[in-house]
Design a protein around this motif. Sequence first.
Motif, PDB file in Angstrom:
ATOM      1  N   ALA A  27      -6.953  -0.361   3.642  1.00 56.86           N
ATOM      2  CA  ALA A  27      -5.717  -0.827   3.001  1.00 56.86           C
ATOM      3  C   ALA A  27      -4.810   0.341   2.654  1.00 56.86           C
ATOM      4  O   ALA A  27      -5.224   1.294   1.989  1.00 56.86           O
ATOM      5  N   GLY A  28      -3.563   0.253   3.118  1.00 57.77           N
ATOM      6  CA  GLY A  28      -2.590   1.277   2.785  1.00 57.77           C
ATOM      7  C   GLY A  28      -1.900   1.010   1.461  1.00 57.77           C
ATOM      8  O   GLY A  28      -2.138   0.001   0.797  1.00 57.77           O
ATOM      9  N   ARG A  29      -1.033   1.945   1.083  1.00 57.67           N
ATOM     10  CA  ARG A  29      -0.251   1.806  -0.137  1.00 57.67           C
ATOM     11  C   ARG A  29       0.821   0.731   0.044  1.00 57.67           C
ATOM     12  O   ARG A  29       1.311   0.520   1.145  1.00 57.67           O
ATOM     13  N   GLN A  30       1.150   0.076  -1.019  1.00 56.71           N
ATOM     14  CA  GLN A  30       2.245  -0.887  -1.109  1.00 56.71           C
ATOM     15  C   GLN A  30       1.923  -2.262  -0.538  1.00 56.71           C
ATOM     16  O   GLN A  30       2.719  -3.178  -0.637  1.00 56.71           O
ATOM     17  N   GLY A  31       0.739  -2.434   0.078  1.00 57.34           N
ATOM     18  CA  GLY A  31       0.394  -3.712   0.653  1.00 57.34           C
ATOM     19  C   GLY A  31      -0.279  -4.647  -0.343  1.00 57.34           C
ATOM     20  O   GLY A  31      -0.343  -4.384  -1.546  1.00 57.34           O
ATOM     21  N   ALA A  60     -10.366   3.458  -5.587  1.00 58.73           N
ATOM     22  CA  ALA A  60     -11.056   2.515  -4.703  1.00 58.73           C
ATOM     23  C   ALA A  60     -10.510   2.605  -3.286  1.00 58.73           C
ATOM     24  O   ALA A  60      -9.421   3.131  -3.034  1.00 58.73           O
ATOM     25  N   LEU A  61     -11.298   2.067  -2.363  1.00 59.03           N
ATOM     26  CA  LEU A  61     -10.947   2.008  -0.951  1.00 59.03           C
ATOM     27  C   LEU A  61     -11.306   0.627  -0.427  1.00 59.03           C
ATOM     28  O   LEU A  61     -12.411   0.130  -0.653  1.00 59.03           O
ATOM     29  N   PHE A  62     -10.361  -0.022   0.262  1.00 63.15           N
ATOM     30  CA  PHE A  62     -10.611  -1.285   0.940  1.00 63.15           C
ATOM     31  C   PHE A  62     -10.925  -1.002   2.410  1.00 63.15           C
ATOM     32  O   PHE A  62     -10.107  -0.400   3.120  1.00 63.15           O
ATOM     33  N   TRP A  63     -12.090  -1.447   2.882  1.00 59.15           N
ATOM     34  CA  TRP A  63     -12.434  -1.350   4.304  1.00 59.15           C
ATOM     35  C   TRP A  63     -12.435  -2.761   4.872  1.00 59.15           C
ATOM     36  O   TRP A  63     -13.286  -3.580   4.533  1.00 59.15           O
ATOM     37  N   PHE A  64     -11.468  -3.038   5.772  1.00 65.32           N
ATOM     38  CA  PHE A  64     -11.346  -4.375   6.343  1.00 65.32           C
ATOM     39  C   PHE A  64     -12.274  -4.547   7.534  1.00 65.32           C
ATOM     40  O   PHE A  64     -13.142  -5.410   7.552  1.00 65.32           O
ATOM     41  N   SER A  65     -12.116  -3.713   8.560  1.00 65.98           N
ATOM     42  CA  SER A  65     -12.971  -3.777   9.744  1.00 65.98           C
ATOM     43  C   SER A  65     -12.789  -2.495  10.531  1.00 65.98           C
ATOM     44  O   SER A  65     -12.130  -1.559  10.079  1.00 65.98           O
ATOM     45  N   SER A  66     -13.383  -2.455  11.732  1.00 68.40           N
ATOM     46  CA  SER A  66     -13.246  -1.313  12.636  1.00 68.40           C
ATOM     47  C   SER A  66     -13.406  -1.817  14.056  1.00 68.40           C
ATOM     48  O   SER A  66     -14.182  -2.743  14.315  1.00 68.40           O
ATOM     49  N   SER A  67     -12.687  -1.190  14.984  1.00 66.96           N
ATOM     50  CA  SER A  67     -12.808  -1.601  16.388  1.00 66.96           C
ATOM     51  C   SER A  67     -14.207  -1.317  16.910  1.00 66.96           C
ATOM     52  O   SER A  67     -14.747  -2.056  17.726  1.00 66.96           O
ATOM     53  N   ALA A  78      -3.559  -5.592  -0.656  1.00 64.21           N
ATOM     54  CA  ALA A  78      -4.769  -5.071  -1.288  1.00 64.21           C
ATOM     55  C   ALA A  78      -4.432  -3.995  -2.320  1.00 64.21           C
ATOM     56  O   ALA A  78      -5.050  -3.917  -3.387  1.00 64.21           O
ATOM     57  N   ASP A  79      -3.447  -3.167  -2.001  1.00 61.34           N
ATOM     58  CA  ASP A  79      -3.021  -2.139  -2.953  1.00 61.34           C
ATOM     59  C   ASP A  79      -2.469  -2.784  -4.224  1.00 61.34           C
ATOM     60  O   ASP A  79      -2.693  -2.284  -5.331  1.00 61.34           O
ATOM     61  N   PHE A  80      -1.758  -3.894  -4.070  1.00 63.75           N
ATOM     62  CA  PHE A  80      -1.269  -4.632  -5.239  1.00 63.75           C
ATOM     63  C   PHE A  80      -2.425  -5.045  -6.144  1.00 63.75           C
ATOM     64  O   PHE A  80      -2.322  -4.976  -7.374  1.00 63.75           O
ATOM     65  N   MET A  81      -3.529  -5.459  -5.555  1.00 59.15           N
ATOM     66  CA  MET A  81      -4.683  -5.866  -6.351  1.00 59.15           C
ATOM     67  C   MET A  81      -5.181  -4.717  -7.216  1.00 59.15           C
ATOM     68  O   MET A  81      -5.476  -4.898  -8.402  1.00 59.15           O
ATOM     69  N   LEU A 104      -4.843  -4.087 -11.524  1.00 60.71           N
ATOM     70  CA  LEU A 104      -6.006  -3.859 -12.384  1.00 60.71           C
ATOM     71  C   LEU A 104      -6.088  -2.415 -12.881  1.00 60.71           C
ATOM     72  O   LEU A 104      -7.044  -2.054 -13.576  1.00 60.71           O
ATOM     73  N   GLY A 105      -5.109  -1.584 -12.517  1.00 60.31           N
ATOM     74  CA  GLY A 105      -5.082  -0.215 -13.030  1.00 60.31           C
ATOM     75  C   GLY A 105      -5.975   0.753 -12.294  1.00 60.31           C
ATOM     76  O   GLY A 105      -6.420   1.757 -12.865  1.00 60.31           O
ATOM     77  N   VAL A 106      -6.230   0.493 -10.998  1.00 58.74           N
ATOM     78  CA  VAL A 106      -7.105   1.345 -10.189  1.00 58.74           C
ATOM     79  C   VAL A 106      -6.291   1.970  -9.061  1.00 58.74           C
ATOM     80  O   VAL A 106      -5.408   1.324  -8.485  1.00 58.74           O
ATOM     81  N   ARG A 107      -6.585   3.227  -8.733  1.00 58.32           N
ATOM     82  CA  ARG A 107      -5.816   3.964  -7.718  1.00 58.32           C
ATOM     83  C   ARG A 107      -6.401   3.776  -6.322  1.00 58.32           C
ATOM     84  O   ARG A 107      -7.610   3.857  -6.130  1.00 58.32           O
ATOM     85  N   ASN A 108      -5.521   3.543  -5.359  1.00 56.75           N
ATOM     86  CA  ASN A 108      -5.894   3.474  -3.950  1.00 56.75           C
ATOM     87  C   ASN A 108      -5.929   4.894  -3.396  1.00 56.75           C
ATOM     88  O   ASN A 108      -4.967   5.651  -3.549  1.00 56.75           O
ATOM     89  N   VAL A 109      -7.022   5.287  -2.716  1.00 54.84           N
ATOM     90  CA  VAL A 109      -7.135   6.658  -2.210  1.00 54.84           C
ATOM     91  C   VAL A 109      -6.387   6.865  -0.890  1.00 54.84           C
ATOM     92  O   VAL A 109      -6.277   7.995  -0.416  1.00 54.84           O
ATOM     93  N   VAL A 110      -5.872   5.792  -0.298  1.00 53.13           N
ATOM     94  CA  VAL A 110      -5.147   5.885   0.973  1.00 53.13           C
ATOM     95  C   VAL A 110      -3.649   5.961   0.694  1.00 53.13           C
ATOM     96  O   VAL A 110      -3.111   5.166  -0.082  1.00 53.13           O
ATOM     97  N   ASP A 111      -2.963   6.906   1.367  1.00 53.67           N
ATOM     98  CA  ASP A 111      -1.540   7.133   1.108  1.00 53.67           C
ATOM     99  C   ASP A 111      -0.604   6.415   2.070  1.00 53.67           C
ATOM    100  O   ASP A 111       0.576   6.249   1.777  1.00 53.67           O
ATOM    101  N   SER A 112      -1.070   5.994   3.216  1.00 53.25           N
ATOM    102  CA  SER A 112      -0.210   5.413   4.245  1.00 53.25           C
ATOM    103  C   SER A 112       0.500   4.153   3.757  1.00 53.25           C
ATOM    104  O   SER A 112      -0.052   3.371   2.984  1.00 53.25           O
ATOM    105  N   THR A 113       1.742   3.950   4.238  1.00 48.38           N
ATOM    106  CA  THR A 113       2.466   2.729   3.899  1.00 48.38           C
ATOM    107  C   THR A 113       2.245   1.633   4.952  1.00 48.38           C
ATOM    108  O   THR A 113       2.784   0.541   4.828  1.00 48.38           O
ATOM    109  N   GLU A 114       1.448   1.935   5.988  1.00 50.89           N
ATOM    110  CA  GLU A 114       1.064   0.872   6.917  1.00 50.89           C
ATOM    111  C   GLU A 114       0.181  -0.126   6.166  1.00 50.89           C
ATOM    112  O   GLU A 114      -0.543   0.242   5.244  1.00 50.89           O
TER     113      GLU A 114
END
Length: 336
Positions: free
Chosen positions: A224-228, A208-215, A230-233, A237-247
Amino acid sequence: MLPRLIALLASLSFTGLAQAGTTHYPLTLENCGMPQTFAQAPERAVTIGQAGSEMLYALGLGDKLAGTSLWFNNVLPEYQAVNARVPRLADNEPSFEAVVAKRPQLVAVQFEWMVGAQGAVATREQFAELGIATYLLPSDCEGKDNLVGADGTRLQAFQVDSIYKSVSQLAEIFDVQERGAALNADLKARLASARLQLRDKDLSNTSALFWFSSSELAAAPYVAGRQGVADFMLRTLGVRNVVDSTEEWPTVGWETLAKANPTWLIIARMDRRRYPADDYQKKLEFLRKDPVTKHMDAVKYNRVILLDAEAMQAGIRLFRGLQTLSAAFASGHAAQ
């Protein structure tokens, strides 16, 4: 069926809980590296951040709020009446003067970039000089460096216990510990019910991918980055985040995201209008028309989930957000 399940899980959560005590003042708490002392329960508080506002409403402390600010979504329906009586100082960040003018004994803050070393509103020291205590939600400072990246960088994975800690500490500050224990029991029951709904579901190949907003709509989106939070969510639930950044919310180009081709797209629905992409309908239109995004499987097969922006934050809405995601992942259809 689900409400009865939540009630059952909540009642089980109370088992073994110690009897909530009474606060003994003066109370000193260590909060995000700074001790805060309360001679008595605050009679006037200001919140900078929707998470803290709704947390205090859930604790039955709406009458203590002299002002609120920084909202992504409209208030939860059950708190509309009490929220209507609380002045909105700003939809986004308030001025330092506007906060101080409310003569608060406590300022509860959702994000350290609002009140911190480089605070958009002020530093904690500025409030302390006026004898005003500040309480930062631990979720945004523990295991996180807020001086790196636009929204901070996680040094370790977000821990849901930090939300329970916020509830317990705010309840202690205001001497309503029993309410805090009850609220935490409800939140834990909601998390358990979200997991339970997926107990027989194999999501090992789901992403999955979380899209919050865009300028700007065509610009690289805030995702949503890793470890945040949204990534916790997703991890819960056992789903992988496709974004690797820790931001916390890095910007990543759509070409890169399209190559990752997540199973699900989760987009923020908000009432705030700071950026064009705050409007979820504009997000949906972009996804369906852009020459890159329209070929993503999640867009082609309508696996797009609308989720309140505040449900992607470290507050009580996160647990409702988990239930929304769980229902969608369990059924294979977007729950909007």
